[in-house]
Design an enzyme around this catalytic site. Structure first.
Site, mmCIF file in Angstrom:
data_model
loop_
_atom_site.group_PDB
_atom_site.id
_atom_site.type_symbol
_atom_site.label_atom_id
_atom_site.label_comp_id
_atom_site.label_asym_id
_atom_site.label_seq_id
_atom_site.Cartn_x
_atom_site.Cartn_y
_atom_site.Cartn_z
ATOM 1 C CG ASP A 103 -1.816 1.219 1.263
ATOM 2 O OD1 ASP A 103 -2.880 1.148 0.623
ATOM 3 O OD2 ASP A 103 -1.464 2.251 1.882
ATOM 4 C CE1 TYR A 121 0.800 7.697 2.486
ATOM 5 C CE2 TYR A 121 1.198 5.429 1.866
ATOM 6 C CZ TYR A 121 0.403 6.386 2.457
ATOM 7 O OH TYR A 121 -0.790 6.014 3.023
ATOM 8 C CE LYS A 159 -3.675 4.721 0.387
ATOM 9 N NZ LYS A 159 -2.285 4.560 0.798
ATOM 10 C CG HIS A 183 -4.414 9.811 0.403
ATOM 11 N ND1 HIS A 183 -3.090 9.690 0.081
ATOM 12 C CD2 HIS A 183 -4.503 9.380 1.683
ATOM 13 C CE1 HIS A 183 -2.406 9.195 1.093
ATOM 14 N NE2 HIS A 183 -3.251 9.009 2.093
HETATM 15 P P1 NDP Z 1 0.702 1.121 11.864
HETATM 16 O O1 NDP Z 1 -0.484 1.013 12.757
HETATM 17 O O2 NDP Z 1 0.907 0.123 10.808
HETATM 18 O O3 NDP Z 1 1.955 1.201 12.814
HETATM 19 C C1 NDP Z 1 3.247 1.397 12.317
HETATM 20 C C2 NDP Z 1 4.177 1.605 13.517
HETATM 21 O O4 NDP Z 1 4.176 0.425 14.322
HETATM 22 C C3 NDP Z 1 5.594 1.860 13.108
HETATM 23 O O5 NDP Z 1 6.149 2.761 14.044
HETATM 24 C C4 NDP Z 1 6.255 0.480 13.239
HETATM 25 O O6 NDP Z 1 7.622 0.621 13.528
HETATM 26 C C5 NDP Z 1 5.503 -0.102 14.419
HETATM 27 N N1 NDP Z 1 5.345 -1.553 14.371
HETATM 28 C C6 NDP Z 1 5.006 -2.320 13.301
HETATM 29 N N2 NDP Z 1 4.917 -3.610 13.648
HETATM 30 C C7 NDP Z 1 5.209 -3.670 14.958
HETATM 31 C C8 NDP Z 1 5.302 -4.743 15.878
HETATM 32 N N3 NDP Z 1 5.073 -6.001 15.526
HETATM 33 N N4 NDP Z 1 5.650 -4.457 17.166
HETATM 34 C C9 NDP Z 1 5.903 -3.184 17.544
HETATM 35 N N5 NDP Z 1 5.830 -2.122 16.711
HETATM 36 C C10 NDP Z 1 5.490 -2.367 15.427
HETATM 37 O O7 NDP Z 1 0.676 2.610 11.276
HETATM 38 P P2 NDP Z 1 0.759 3.319 9.840
HETATM 39 O O8 NDP Z 1 0.297 4.699 10.072
HETATM 40 O O9 NDP Z 1 2.055 3.140 9.177
HETATM 41 O O10 NDP Z 1 -0.379 2.569 8.981
HETATM 42 C C11 NDP Z 1 -0.118 1.454 8.155
HETATM 43 C C12 NDP Z 1 -0.291 1.822 6.706
HETATM 44 O O11 NDP Z 1 -1.592 2.348 6.450
HETATM 45 C C13 NDP Z 1 0.632 2.959 6.238
HETATM 46 O O12 NDP Z 1 1.974 2.566 6.127
HETATM 47 C C14 NDP Z 1 -0.054 3.353 4.958
HETATM 48 O O13 NDP Z 1 0.243 2.431 3.938
HETATM 49 C C15 NDP Z 1 -1.509 3.276 5.375
HETATM 50 N N6 NDP Z 1 -2.025 4.590 5.818
HETATM 51 C C16 NDP Z 1 -3.023 5.154 5.064
HETATM 52 C C17 NDP Z 1 -3.534 6.376 5.403
HETATM 53 C C18 NDP Z 1 -4.619 6.965 4.592
HETATM 54 O O14 NDP Z 1 -4.949 8.147 4.805
HETATM 55 N N7 NDP Z 1 -5.191 6.243 3.662
HETATM 56 C C19 NDP Z 1 -3.033 7.147 6.561
HETATM 57 C C20 NDP Z 1 -2.002 6.449 7.301
HETATM 58 C C21 NDP Z 1 -1.550 5.211 6.942
HETATM 59 P P3 NDP Z 1 8.779 -0.103 12.638
HETATM 60 O O15 NDP Z 1 8.604 0.312 11.219
HETATM 61 O O16 NDP Z 1 10.044 0.396 13.260
HETATM 62 O O17 NDP Z 1 8.582 -1.582 12.845
#
Ligand code: NDP
Length: 274
Positions: free
Chosen positions: A46, A51, A76, A109
């Protein structure tokens, strides 16, 4: 269910239920992040023009050695590219950066007021070509979907919204279920802001899983498509290791009542026109 299990969308195409989100992954890191995820068996990525990492995503997919049709990629259209002509141009730019012949899913988006119905017309246009397999929206609340339904020729197959145990968005989810729109959860881990919640920690221990795994499994059992982001190889592996257990009904019921309207991102009603 396993890592390649997919859900059929209302237009007949299938989307892997688990994907990798790449928001905030810099373009120079995204190649390794996506390549590692594909090695682990992820088949759904995604991204978004916002981004700034479509080039790296496209390159990782193209160089993976995996047939293009086995990987599902979403992008998006960003808030300042709303409007019919601008959205079509934004689509061309995304495709150029990704280096693909086609995109699996193209989303609006955010529901920028007044202009999103015209933008949707552009997405409908892209969907008539062989360059887009499915179109949908993101951050549309039930009232936005209702407004869209007044002018749309076809309705979105997906609504990607912020969704996790402390933000249940029940009225939008109910609207989507009633209208056969699949729900996809962004920030599915609540951006890791409450993985230390004592009740979730206690429950996760019972299943011999981490809280992140418990939450990802909760999304899957609620029939939500889920796209956790991690740049860390072991956490990517952990997040995909959720297919060997089931959450008991009473624990699902408990998690389905944890709502605190806790948001990590913007409220869709606050999005302004540029
Ligand atoms: P998430 O809820 O996926 O959380 C990501 C965070 O959690 C990062 O800091 C990551 O750190 C940490 N993390 C991941 N796995 C673990 C684990 N097993 N244990 C502990 N920490 C963990 O948040 P996002 O906001 O990134 O959402 C996911 C995706 O959704 C985005 O990447 C994007 O593709 C999408 N999105 C879409 C939006 C929209 O408006 N349509 C808005 C926001 C997000 P690390 O990388 O260091 O592991």
């Amino acid at each position: 269910m396993n890592i390649s299990s997919s859900k059929q969308l209302s237009n007949g195409i299938s989307i892997p239920r688990l994907g990798l989100g790449v928001y905030k992954v810099p373009d120079d890191q995204v190649y390794d992040t996506v390549s590692n995820a594909l090695d682990l068996g992820y088949r759904h990525i995604d991204t978004a023009s916002f981004y700034g990492n479509e080039e790296g995503v496209g390159k990782a997919v193209r160089n993976s050695g995996i047939p293009r049709e086995d990987i599902f990629v979403t992008s998006k259209v960003w808030n300042d590219d709303h409007g019919y002509e601008k959205a079509l141009k934004a689509f061309e730019q995304s495709m150029e950066k990704l280096g693909f012949d086609y995109l699996d899913l193209f989303l609006i988006h955010w529901p920028v007021p007044e202009v999103f119905p015209d933008t949707w017309k552009a997405l409908e246009e892209t969907n008539k070509s062989e360059h887009v397999r499915a179109i949908g929206v993101s951050n549309f609340l039930d009232h936005h979907l209702e407004e869209l339904s007044k002018t749309a020729s076809e309705m979105p197959v997906i609504d990607q919204i912020e969704l996790h145990p402390k933000l249940l968005q029940t009225s939008t989810v109910a609207y989507c279920r009633e209208h056969n729109i699949a729900v996809e959860s962004w920030s599915p881990l609540g951006r890791a802001k409450y993985l230390d919640d004592p009740l979730l920690v206690k429950m996760a221990i019972k299943y011999n899983k981490s809280v992140a795994q418990l939450i990802i499994r909760w999304h899957l059992e609620n029939d939500f498509i889920v796209i956790p982001k991690s740049t860390n190889a072991s956490r990517q592996k952990e997040n995909a290791d959720v297919f060997d257990f089931e959450i008991a009904t009473e624990d699902m019921n408990f998690m389905n009542k944890m709502n605190e309207d806790f948001r990590v991102g913007s409220h869709p009603n606050t999005i302004k026109r540029f």
